[in-house]
Write an enzyme that holds these catalytic residues in place. Structure first.
Site, PDB file in Angstrom:
ATOM      1  N   ALA A  60     -22.537  19.591  19.709  1.00  0.00           N
ATOM      2  CA  ALA A  60     -21.798  20.850  19.737  1.00  0.00           C
ATOM      3  C   ALA A  60     -21.055  21.001  18.416  1.00  0.00           C
ATOM      4  CB  ALA A  60     -20.818  20.830  20.893  1.00  0.00           C
ATOM      5  N   GLY A  99     -24.275  17.042  22.148  1.00  0.00           N
ATOM      6  CA  GLY A  99     -24.980  18.203  22.693  1.00  0.00           C
ATOM      7  C   GLY A  99     -26.442  18.227  22.271  1.00  0.00           C
ATOM      8  N   GLU A 102     -28.122  16.118  24.626  1.00  0.00           N
ATOM      9  CA  GLU A 102     -28.123  16.807  25.932  1.00  0.00           C
ATOM     10  C   GLU A 102     -29.232  17.851  25.997  1.00  0.00           C
ATOM     11  OE1 GLU A 102     -23.861  17.649  25.671  1.00  0.00           O
ATOM     12  OE2 GLU A 102     -23.665  16.778  27.668  1.00  0.00           O
ATOM     13  N   GLU A 122     -19.667  11.455  21.934  1.00  0.00           N
ATOM     14  CA  GLU A 122     -18.538  12.355  22.218  1.00  0.00           C
ATOM     15  C   GLU A 122     -17.193  11.633  22.259  1.00  0.00           C
ATOM     16  OE1 GLU A 122     -21.507  12.693  23.572  1.00  0.00           O
ATOM     17  OE2 GLU A 122     -21.969  14.796  23.982  1.00  0.00           O
TER      18      GLU A 122
HETATM   19  C1  3H9 Z   1     -20.509  17.400  21.631  1.00  0.00           C
HETATM   20  O1  3H9 Z   1     -21.654  17.478  21.326  1.00  0.00           O
HETATM   21  C2  3H9 Z   1     -19.980  17.864  22.948  1.00  0.00           C
HETATM   22  C3  3H9 Z   1     -21.059  18.244  23.939  1.00  0.00           C
HETATM   23  O2  3H9 Z   1     -21.407  17.133  24.725  1.00  0.00           O
HETATM   24  C4  3H9 Z   1     -20.568  19.287  24.909  1.00  0.00           C
HETATM   25  C5  3H9 Z   1     -20.581  20.678  24.476  1.00  0.00           C
HETATM   26  C6  3H9 Z   1     -20.274  21.632  25.579  1.00  0.00           C
HETATM   27  N1  3H9 Z   1     -19.784  19.847  14.384  1.00  0.00           N
HETATM   28  O3  3H9 Z   1     -21.395  13.507   8.400  1.00  0.00           O
HETATM   29  P1  3H9 Z   1     -22.014  14.365   7.350  1.00  0.00           P
HETATM   30  C7  3H9 Z   1     -20.739  18.626   9.496  1.00  0.00           C
HETATM   31  S1  3H9 Z   1     -19.327  16.780  20.583  1.00  0.00           S
HETATM   32  C8  3H9 Z   1     -19.458  20.493  13.260  1.00  0.00           C
HETATM   33  O4  3H9 Z   1     -21.385  14.381   6.015  1.00  0.00           O
HETATM   34  P2  3H9 Z   1     -24.356  12.716   7.463  1.00  0.00           P
HETATM   35  C9  3H9 Z   1     -19.822  17.735   8.698  1.00  0.00           C
HETATM   36  O5  3H9 Z   1     -18.475  18.076   8.891  1.00  0.00           O
HETATM   37  C10 3H9 Z   1     -20.257  16.401  19.118  1.00  0.00           C
HETATM   38  N2  3H9 Z   1     -19.780  20.042  12.026  1.00  0.00           N
HETATM   39  O6  3H9 Z   1     -23.575  14.066   7.176  1.00  0.00           O
HETATM   40  C11 3H9 Z   1     -20.294  17.976   7.286  1.00  0.00           C
HETATM   41  O7  3H9 Z   1     -19.720  19.215   6.869  1.00  0.00           O
HETATM   42  P3  3H9 Z   1     -19.400  19.504   5.327  1.00  0.00           P
HETATM   43  C12 3H9 Z   1     -20.994  15.127  19.233  1.00  0.00           C
HETATM   44  C13 3H9 Z   1     -20.441  18.888  11.953  1.00  0.00           C
HETATM   45  O8  3H9 Z   1     -25.761  12.989   7.171  1.00  0.00           O
HETATM   46  C14 3H9 Z   1     -21.802  18.164   7.472  1.00  0.00           C
HETATM   47  O9  3H9 Z   1     -21.993  18.501   8.843  1.00  0.00           O
HETATM   48  N3  3H9 Z   1     -21.640  14.815  17.987  1.00  0.00           N
HETATM   49  C15 3H9 Z   1     -20.814  18.171  13.083  1.00  0.00           C
HETATM   50  O10 3H9 Z   1     -23.676  11.565   6.797  1.00  0.00           O
HETATM   51  C16 3H9 Z   1     -22.591  16.927   7.169  1.00  0.00           C
HETATM   52  O11 3H9 Z   1     -22.065  15.842   7.932  1.00  0.00           O
HETATM   53  C17 3H9 Z   1     -21.135  13.955  17.097  1.00  0.00           C
HETATM   54  O12 3H9 Z   1     -20.105  13.342  17.329  1.00  0.00           O
HETATM   55  C18 3H9 Z   1     -20.457  18.691  14.352  1.00  0.00           C
HETATM   56  N4  3H9 Z   1     -20.781  18.069  15.508  1.00  0.00           N
HETATM   57  O13 3H9 Z   1     -24.200  12.447   9.020  1.00  0.00           O
HETATM   58  C19 3H9 Z   1     -21.905  13.763  15.828  1.00  0.00           C
HETATM   59  N5  3H9 Z   1     -21.468  17.046  12.691  1.00  0.00           N
HETATM   60  O14 3H9 Z   1     -20.723  19.471   4.645  1.00  0.00           O
HETATM   61  C20 3H9 Z   1     -21.016  14.001  14.650  1.00  0.00           C
HETATM   62  C21 3H9 Z   1     -21.510  17.084  11.349  1.00  0.00           C
HETATM   63  O15 3H9 Z   1     -18.725  20.812   5.352  1.00  0.00           O
HETATM   64  N6  3H9 Z   1     -21.714  13.993  13.386  1.00  0.00           N
HETATM   65  N7  3H9 Z   1     -20.893  18.199  10.889  1.00  0.00           N
HETATM   66  O16 3H9 Z   1     -18.490  18.388   4.899  1.00  0.00           O
HETATM   67  C22 3H9 Z   1     -22.150  12.863  12.788  1.00  0.00           C
HETATM   68  O17 3H9 Z   1     -22.051  11.783  13.326  1.00  0.00           O
HETATM   69  C23 3H9 Z   1     -22.736  12.976  11.410  1.00  0.00           C
HETATM   70  O18 3H9 Z   1     -22.256  14.163  10.835  1.00  0.00           O
HETATM   71  C24 3H9 Z   1     -24.272  13.004  11.365  1.00  0.00           C
HETATM   72  C25 3H9 Z   1     -24.758  13.346   9.937  1.00  0.00           C
HETATM   73  C26 3H9 Z   1     -24.795  11.614  11.765  1.00  0.00           C
HETATM   74  C27 3H9 Z   1     -24.808  14.051  12.292  1.00  0.00           C
END
Ligand code: 3H9
Length: 688
Positions: A60, A99, A102, A122
């Site tokens: 999400a 998400g 999911e 999450e």
């Molecule tokens: C969820 O899913 C809840 C659901 O169950 C329920 C919903 C109803 N949102 O880390 P990076 C941005 S909770 C917004 O540098 P990488 C990040 O800020 C979510 N933005 O790249 C950055 O922005 P900027 C559960 C996000 O390749 C850019 O993307 N998911 C999100 O080193 C690049 O990110 C997680 O906890 C996000 N969810 O790593 C996963 N994710 O370029 C969280 C990333 O402006 N994310 N951004 O600085 C990660 O673990 C890593 O970002 C990922 C990529 C592995 C995906």
């Protein structure tokens, strides 16, 4: 366009296209819902869902979490996919997280490429899966695995997902494979929501609760995740979803989730300031001066990043020690499966230790990690100037020393920058990049480029005693020693800070690093210390007694047989004795007040650090405290936490404390300004 769709005959291709990582925001949810209706209207035989670019979907969009949820909601979109008569196949090439996972679980089938990962992280953002993850995952992988994945938040690699039966297969080209799936077989797969929930197993639930109580004490989300999974085991799928949703929505706006989101985005915003405009020097070969614990750790980090590292030492013993230290790190990496034998050999091939500075003659960056003495470091810099190219960047890993004084004898002081690593340097993520009065943009840009290569969190700092982190640490320890001397014990202080969320309190932590380091530092500061500042002599007494911490078997605690810590009444008596000598009454501080004093002392110091421009903003201080000093991540860092207290309340309390000691508790002008104007520290800037 956040979701694209097209069909080839009766096969639909739906692609999530929301760069950079396909976060699922409102437009993606809308696009997916429309795609469900589209596929049904066209009576397609399958929809193959993929993500454009490097991710399937990162979850999400956490940037939306501060706003009221917008329709369509993700659980409804996923129910539509799961219940559709057109079967969906998730073709996962990249990460499918939160998400994103999911969505994949609502599909009839999942096919992953070998480099892909799937998981439910999450809880690391202080929430639980909120779109059916707590109900679909146990149905797919069983209770034990689901409890583990959701409460700990650690994703699975493709091979692990296959073993857990979370993916049907792992293939190089998931899209092609999804196309090849036999239509009849696909039609026989039961929709995830219709699968039976696993049997309730009290022992698994108890075990999961015990694990998170140990691994993430005080964090609410993992506990809630287990509760919601357990609740879903005995009720129908569609009755469990609202329970999950309510818990998700409540957590999302809570303090812990806000704090964890703040740190998540702060970590990603830690980049070189736009104002620094310069090219970096070449970083393929780097010299490290000193092969002790710090120097070897830095060299190993460089080798891990694929760079050449040359450790320069003063004599043959030093060279031997450097080699032993680096080899020990390589060995540990091998043992823990972090590097392969082949990579280990690559490390050895790119590593040299020598007394001959000419060995580093082509290095464009040198990092000195020599003994913490101005004279020693000046001497090292002089040798580096002679041996390295004239435009090479010279970095000092000093923790406290004045970079401006360090460069006094150099003809080109602009080449020098502070690169303050934290031990162990190959593990700790923080890197303070210290800008001296004359440091060039090229030197700074090089520091940031190195930070990026080493996957560190770089934070720009100005010159002062201890820069950002150690200056706050010094004030923390001073406040702790004062509380101790005036009425408490090290174990009461440690317990209070552990209750706040630190993994260990200041005394146990100092026993680990050694009391001699801070002692040497106090001696260095003797000449410049404000004579009006109260001096707490207890730590000096400890050093006189040879109680230097774990390495001597005793410090603030005793460690009989090198084992666990034991309270030491002799240490408690020291404070009673010293306060008697100083004719001070002792106070029986409660844990709440101990915690308050230590935190306010740090916040007040940090506010000065920000006001003086040593730190660029409060967010950087949060990063330093969380990634360098064990401040609980789920509290969002020192300044984020301070903002939850409010400047007005802090100033009122600090004024009370300053009645006790006007020097130590002098209220930071920045805090006063924030209180007067109602500004948060997060928005405060250095005084101009
Ligand atoms: C969820 O899913 C809840 C659901 O169950 C329920 C919903 C109803 N949102 O880390 P990076 C941005 S909770 C917004 O540098 P990488 C990040 O800020 C979510 N933005 O790249 C950055 O922005 P900027 C559960 C996000 O390749 C850019 O993307 N998911 C999100 O080193 C690049 O990110 C997680 O906890 C996000 N969810 O790593 C996963 N994710 O370029 C969280 C990333 O402006 N994310 N951004 O600085 C990660 O673990 C890593 O970002 C990922 C990529 C592995 C995906």
């Amino acid at each position: 366009m956040s979701v694209t769709k097209r069909n080839e005959a009766d096969v639909g291709y739906v692609e999530i296209d929301n760069p950079p990582v396909n976060a699922i925001g409102q437009s993606v949810r809308q696009g997916l819902l429309e795609a469900v209706r589209w596929a049904e209207e066209l009576h397609l035989t399958r929809v193959i869902l993929s993500g454009k670019g490097r991710a399937f979907a990162a979850g999400a969009d956490a940037r939306e979490f501060d706003q009221a949820p917008l329709e369509p909601h993700l659980p409804d979109v996923l129910n539509a996919i799961d219940e559709s008569f057109v079967p969906w196949i998730a073709a996962i090439d990249g990460v499918a997280l939160g998400g994103g996972a999911e969505v994949a679980m609502a599909c009839r089938m999942r096919i992953m490429s070998p480099k892909s990962q799937i998981g439910m992280p999450e809880v690391t953002l202080g929430v639980i899966p909120g779109a059916g993850g707590t109900q679909r995952l146990p149905r797919l992988v069983g209770l034990a695995k689901a409890l583990d994945m959701i409460s700990l938040g650690k994703p699975l690699k493709a091979a692990q997902a296959l073993a857990a039966k979370l993916t049907h297969t792992v293939e190089d080209d998931p899209l092609e494979e999804a196309y090849m799936v036999n239509t009849e077989e696909l039609g026989c797969i039961v929709p995830t929501w219709e699968l039976p929930a696993p049997e309730h197993d009290a022992s698994l639930i108890t075990k999961a609760r015990a694990t998170i109580a140990k691994k993430s004490p005080q964090q609410i989300a993992p506990v809630q995740a287990i509760d919601v999974i357990e609740a879903g085991l005995s009720i129908p799928f569609h009755e469990a979803l609202p329970i999950e949703r309510a818990a998700f929505l409540e957590l999302k706006t809570g303090d812990q989730a806000r704090a964890l989101r703040h740190i998540f985005f702060a970590e990603r915003a830690a980049k070189m300031p736009d104002s620094i405009k310069a090219e970096t020097v070449a970083l393929d070969h780097i010299a490290v001066v000193g092969g002790g614990t710090m120097g070897a750790g830095i060299a190993y980090a460089l080798l891990n990043a694929g760079l050449r590292a040359t450790i320069l030492e003063t004599d043959a013993d030093g060279v031997a020690r450097a080699k032993t230290n680096v080899e020990a790190l390589i060995g540990a990496g091998l043992k823990r499966g972090l590097i392969t034998e082949e990579r280990a050999q690559g490390h050895r091939d790119r590593f040299v230790a020598s007394t001959d500075y000419a060995q580093a003659g082509d290095a464009m960056l040198a990092i000195e990690a020599a003994f913490e003495s101005m004279d020693v470091k000046k001497d090292v810099f002089a040798k580096l100037v002679d041996a390295l190219p004239k435009d090479a960047i010279l970095a000092s890993n000093t923790s406290y020393l004045d970079i401006n004084e360090l460069v006094a004898n150099l003809s080109d002081p602009s080449r020098v920058v502070g690169l303050h690593f934290f031990a162990p340097a190959h593990i700790m993520k923080l890197l303070e990049i210290v800008r001296g009065a004359q440091t060039s943009d090229t030197a700074l840009a090089t520091g940031f480029a190195l930070g990026k290569k080493l996957r560190k969190i770089p934070v720009l700092a100005g010159v002062c005693d201890g820069f950002i982190g150690n200056r706050i640490l010094a004030r923390y320890r001073e406040a702790a020693d004062t509380v101790f001397m005036d009425g408490s014990t090290p174990w009461e202080v440690d317990e209070a800070m552990e209750m706040f969320g630190y993994a260990m309190g200041p005394y146990e932590a100092q026993d680990l690093s050694g009391l001699d380091i801070a002692h040497a530092n106090r001696r260095r500061q003797d000449a410049t210390r404000d004579p009006n500042r109260r001096y707490i002599p207890i730590a000096d007494r400890m050093v006189e007694l040879g109680k230097l911490g774990r390495k001597t078997g005793a410090g603030w605690y005793r460690y009989p047989g090198g084992n666990g810590k034991v309270d030491d009444p002799i240490v408690a008596d020291l404070a009673i004795e010293e306060s008697h000598l100083a004719k001070r009454d002792r106070t029986d501080y409660q844990a709440e007040e101990i915690k308050e004093r230590l935190l306010l002392a740090m916040i007040n110091e940090a506010a000065d650090i920000l006001d003086e421009g040593i730190a660029q903003n409060a967010r950087d201080i949060d990063l330093v405290t969380v990634f360098g000093y064990g401040f609980p991540r789920w509290r969002g860092g020192l300044m984020h936490y301070a903002d939850t207290l409010g400047a007005q309340a802090m100033v009122t309390r600090l004024r009370e404390l300053s009645q006790e000691d006007p020097v130590a508790w002098k209220v930071s002008p920045l805090l006063e300004r924030c209180a007067d104007s109602g500004t948060k520290l997060a928005d405060a800037r250095p005084r101009s």
